[in-house]
Design a protein around this motif. Sequence first.
Motif, PDB file in Angstrom:
ATOM      1  N   ARG A 133      14.732  -0.295  -0.105  1.00 20.55           N
ATOM      2  CA  ARG A 133      13.809  -0.636  -1.188  1.00 20.55           C
ATOM      3  C   ARG A 133      14.508  -0.550  -2.541  1.00 20.55           C
ATOM      4  N   GLU A 134      15.399   0.432  -2.698  1.00 21.25           N
ATOM      5  CA  GLU A 134      16.138   0.566  -3.962  1.00 21.25           C
ATOM      6  C   GLU A 134      17.167  -0.545  -4.131  1.00 21.25           C
ATOM      7  N   ARG A 135      17.566  -1.162  -3.029  1.00 18.28           N
ATOM      8  CA  ARG A 135      18.452  -2.317  -3.121  1.00 18.28           C
ATOM      9  C   ARG A 135      17.677  -3.592  -3.461  1.00 18.28           C
ATOM     10  N   GLY A 136      16.367  -3.469  -3.612  1.00 17.37           N
ATOM     11  CA  GLY A 136      15.572  -4.582  -4.111  1.00 17.37           C
ATOM     12  C   GLY A 136      14.903  -5.443  -3.064  1.00 17.37           C
ATOM     13  N   PHE A 137      14.840  -4.987  -1.823  1.00 18.25           N
ATOM     14  CA  PHE A 137      14.222  -5.805  -0.786  1.00 18.25           C
ATOM     15  C   PHE A 137      12.703  -5.679  -0.841  1.00 18.25           C
ATOM     16  N   ASP A 138      12.035  -6.838  -0.868  1.00 14.53           N
ATOM     17  CA  ASP A 138      10.576  -6.870  -0.870  1.00 14.53           C
ATOM     18  C   ASP A 138      10.021  -6.626   0.523  1.00 14.53           C
TER      19      ASP A 138
ATOM     20  N   VAL B  17       6.304   3.093  16.070  1.00 14.38           N
ATOM     21  CA  VAL B  17       5.796   2.240  14.990  1.00 14.38           C
ATOM     22  C   VAL B  17       4.862   3.003  14.056  1.00 14.38           C
ATOM     23  N   GLY B  18       3.943   3.788  14.629  1.00 10.64           N
ATOM     24  CA  GLY B  18       2.946   4.486  13.820  1.00 10.64           C
ATOM     25  C   GLY B  18       3.552   5.390  12.772  1.00 10.64           C
ATOM     26  N   ARG B  19       4.549   6.185  13.148  1.00  6.26           N
ATOM     27  CA  ARG B  19       5.149   7.106  12.176  1.00  6.26           C
ATOM     28  C   ARG B  19       5.944   6.358  11.102  1.00  6.26           C
ATOM     29  N   MET B  20       6.555   5.220  11.501  1.00  8.75           N
ATOM     30  CA  MET B  20       7.308   4.442  10.515  1.00  8.75           C
ATOM     31  C   MET B  20       6.371   3.817   9.483  1.00  8.75           C
ATOM     32  N   MET B  21       5.246   3.312   9.937  1.00  6.39           N
ATOM     33  CA  MET B  21       4.284   2.727   9.004  1.00  6.39           C
ATOM     34  C   MET B  21       3.686   3.808   8.098  1.00  6.39           C
ATOM     35  N   ALA B  22       3.446   5.004   8.665  1.00  8.05           N
ATOM     36  CA  ALA B  22       2.952   6.111   7.853  1.00  8.05           C
ATOM     37  C   ALA B  22       3.995   6.513   6.816  1.00  8.05           C
ATOM     38  N   MET B  23       5.266   6.498   7.201  1.00  9.54           N
ATOM     39  CA  MET B  23       6.353   6.788   6.268  1.00  9.54           C
ATOM     40  C   MET B  23       6.354   5.788   5.109  1.00  9.54           C
ATOM     41  N   CYS B  24       6.179   4.507   5.443  1.00  5.77           N
ATOM     42  CA  CYS B  24       6.128   3.466   4.417  1.00  5.77           C
ATOM     43  C   CYS B  24       4.999   3.750   3.423  1.00  5.77           C
ATOM     44  N   ALA B  25       3.822   4.082   3.954  1.00  2.66           N
ATOM     45  CA  ALA B  25       2.676   4.384   3.088  1.00  2.66           C
ATOM     46  C   ALA B  25       2.922   5.630   2.257  1.00  2.66           C
ATOM     47  N   ALA B  26       3.620   6.615   2.825  1.00  2.00           N
ATOM     48  CA  ALA B  26       3.907   7.852   2.095  1.00  2.00           C
ATOM     49  C   ALA B  26       4.771   7.590   0.869  1.00  2.00           C
ATOM     50  N   PHE B  27       5.580   6.554   0.906  1.00  2.00           N
ATOM     51  CA  PHE B  27       6.397   6.168  -0.250  1.00  2.00           C
ATOM     52  C   PHE B  27       5.583   5.357  -1.261  1.00  2.00           C
ATOM     53  N   GLY B  28       4.319   5.094  -0.940  1.00  2.00           N
ATOM     54  CA  GLY B  28       3.480   4.307  -1.841  1.00  2.00           C
ATOM     55  C   GLY B  28       3.568   2.822  -1.601  1.00  2.00           C
TER      56      GLY B  28
ATOM     57  N   THR C 146       3.294  -0.757   1.107  1.00  5.05           N
ATOM     58  CA  THR C 146       2.269  -1.364   1.945  1.00  5.05           C
ATOM     59  C   THR C 146       2.809  -1.643   3.342  1.00  5.05           C
ATOM     60  N   PRO C 147       2.345  -0.899   4.349  1.00 10.25           N
ATOM     61  CA  PRO C 147       2.773  -1.178   5.728  1.00 10.25           C
ATOM     62  C   PRO C 147       2.408  -2.603   6.132  1.00 10.25           C
ATOM     63  N   GLY C 148       3.295  -3.245   6.856  1.00 14.97           N
ATOM     64  CA  GLY C 148       3.061  -4.618   7.276  1.00 14.97           C
ATOM     65  C   GLY C 148       3.541  -5.643   6.270  1.00 14.97           C
ATOM     66  N   THR C 149       3.788  -5.196   5.045  1.00 14.71           N
ATOM     67  CA  THR C 149       4.334  -6.093   4.022  1.00 14.71           C
ATOM     68  C   THR C 149       5.727  -5.619   3.615  1.00 14.71           C
ATOM     69  N   ASN C 150       5.798  -4.427   3.028  1.00 13.37           N
ATOM     70  CA  ASN C 150       7.110  -3.893   2.646  1.00 13.37           C
ATOM     71  C   ASN C 150       7.915  -3.465   3.871  1.00 13.37           C
ATOM     72  N   LEU C 151       7.222  -3.030   4.908  1.00 13.12           N
ATOM     73  CA  LEU C 151       7.891  -2.652   6.158  1.00 13.12           C
ATOM     74  C   LEU C 151       7.150  -3.315   7.314  1.00 13.12           C
ATOM     75  N   GLU C 152       7.918  -3.961   8.164  1.00 16.26           N
ATOM     76  CA  GLU C 152       7.344  -4.611   9.347  1.00 16.26           C
ATOM     77  C   GLU C 152       8.256  -4.338  10.529  1.00 16.26           C
TER      78      GLU C 152
END
Length: 556
Positions: free
Chosen positions: A319-324, A338-349, A351-357
């Motif tokens: 994300r810091e390298r600029g990837f959307d 998958v569940g914990r990875m999506m929760a991790m994405c949300a924990a960073f603020g 959007t699961p499924g968009t910023n991380l898929e």
Amino acid sequence: MTPEQLSTAIVDVLTTLTSTGDLTVEGGVPTSVTVERPRQKGHGDYATNVAMQLGKKAGMNPRALAEKLKSGLEAIDGVAEVEIAGPGFLNITVAAGAQGEVAARVVAAGRAYGSNDAFAGEKVNLEFVSANPTGPIHIGGVRWAAVGDALGRVFTMSGAEVTREYYFNDHGSQIDRFSSSLLASAKGEPAPEDGYGGQYIHDIAAAVLAERPDALSAEDPQEVFRAVGVDMMFTEIKRSMTGFGVDFDVFFHEDELHKSGAVERAVTRLRELGNVYEKDGATWLATEKFGDDKDRVVIKSDGNGAYLSGDLAYYLDKRERGFDRCLIMLGADHHGYVGRMMAMCAAFGDTPGTNLEILIGQMVNLLRDGQPMRMSKRAGTVVTIDDLVEAIGVDAGRYALTRYSSDVNIDLDLELWARATNDNPVYYVQYGHARTCRMIENATALGMSLEDAVAGFDPALLDHEREGELLRALAEFPRVVASAADLRHPHRVARYLEDTTAVFNKWYDTKECRMLPQGDEPVAPVNLARLVLTRAAQTVIANGLDLLGVSAPERM
């Protein structure tokens, strides 16, 4: 006239109707509508159910709305007829001249035909394969190599800026087991109980000794085999990927995350966001509140990072390298992850499924003589990328693995995919391309110039039913590409190519549609028009094969 042009025309008619007060649509006129090829002959060239979709929002019976649209569409240049069917379907017939223009547009666009701007301005990180550097790439990883690279090509054609990334898991116990296996082989001892077997271990151990004859007498022999052997395994993996037509932009080493302090930075960021806490001497990530089944340990009570710690640091780094968008392709055995990875994405603020898929790929079975291949001659325990390439080649291997949705198990019959016959899908499509090349060569030999054909092109001459079918098939390609990117389904390109090649072959076999003049006949304008159509078909097939990373041969 393409489906996209008709979609725009329908939107324009709706907009005109609302501006004149003849129509009110709750929520406003849509920016686009779905226009598709009808499933049944006799239902026009294209069909849309827009009247049924908007009837309720417009407070009108769908057929009444369809009548308004029919009047507006029939006034558009290039639309020959509009028929209302059933509860409000609009079946649209396009004038031959407007339809024939598709061929000229394809030829003019060339390699760019099929491109769209659905993901324009987006930076996409595709992480795929990422096998542990402890052995050759097995067939499951090969599937992701083919699908991941094809998806990258589809995203690029849809306007995205794509980075293909390989994550080397070079931190942890699997590397210890790999290096101890190499050391045991060098000593002539059997592999450790939890180690790795296969001829490749003996090959790499021998290569380490050739490079470092002092390895066994070094102060820490296992460290020598770790450093040199892992690098050799990396090199072989890269060689296999390049040989399979897959080139990565970034090779990222997990070990660097732990050495650089990236894990600590990620934990600090999450603590600042209020999503990290301490308990029982360990550091925990509060993932349950973001949909995970429980909170997860990030730093264990002994001070070492848990497995998730590397994922936190790696995601933040991307994300810091600029990837959307960060897309990760994993095997079926990672489904519970998958569940914990999506929760991790949300924990960073984010959007699961968009910023991380996360895309999950299913199993691949290779069949020989109707029986599954279970072991590699070299790897000993799994079927590898080199086994596949040796059996059927790169083109067939890539096409076969991208031809199916990645979320279903597939059985690949190696005998089928090695055949030079039309029941082999990749041969069928490639032969279709080679046929277009031969046709153009024959036209050139008769003095027919493609440049002159394009300059004097009369689209209305392509008025045969078979020509209409082929033109509509070619017009679909941009939408197929956009759909493949949007749904993450590059297999749609393969299936489209097979269908379009079939349509082309039917046109080719129709006597009334012969491209070349017969006998002493002079070259007529219709022959030149069909030469343009042939080049258009050639362009689409070549572009589609390129999206799959498969060659488009000129001769077969």
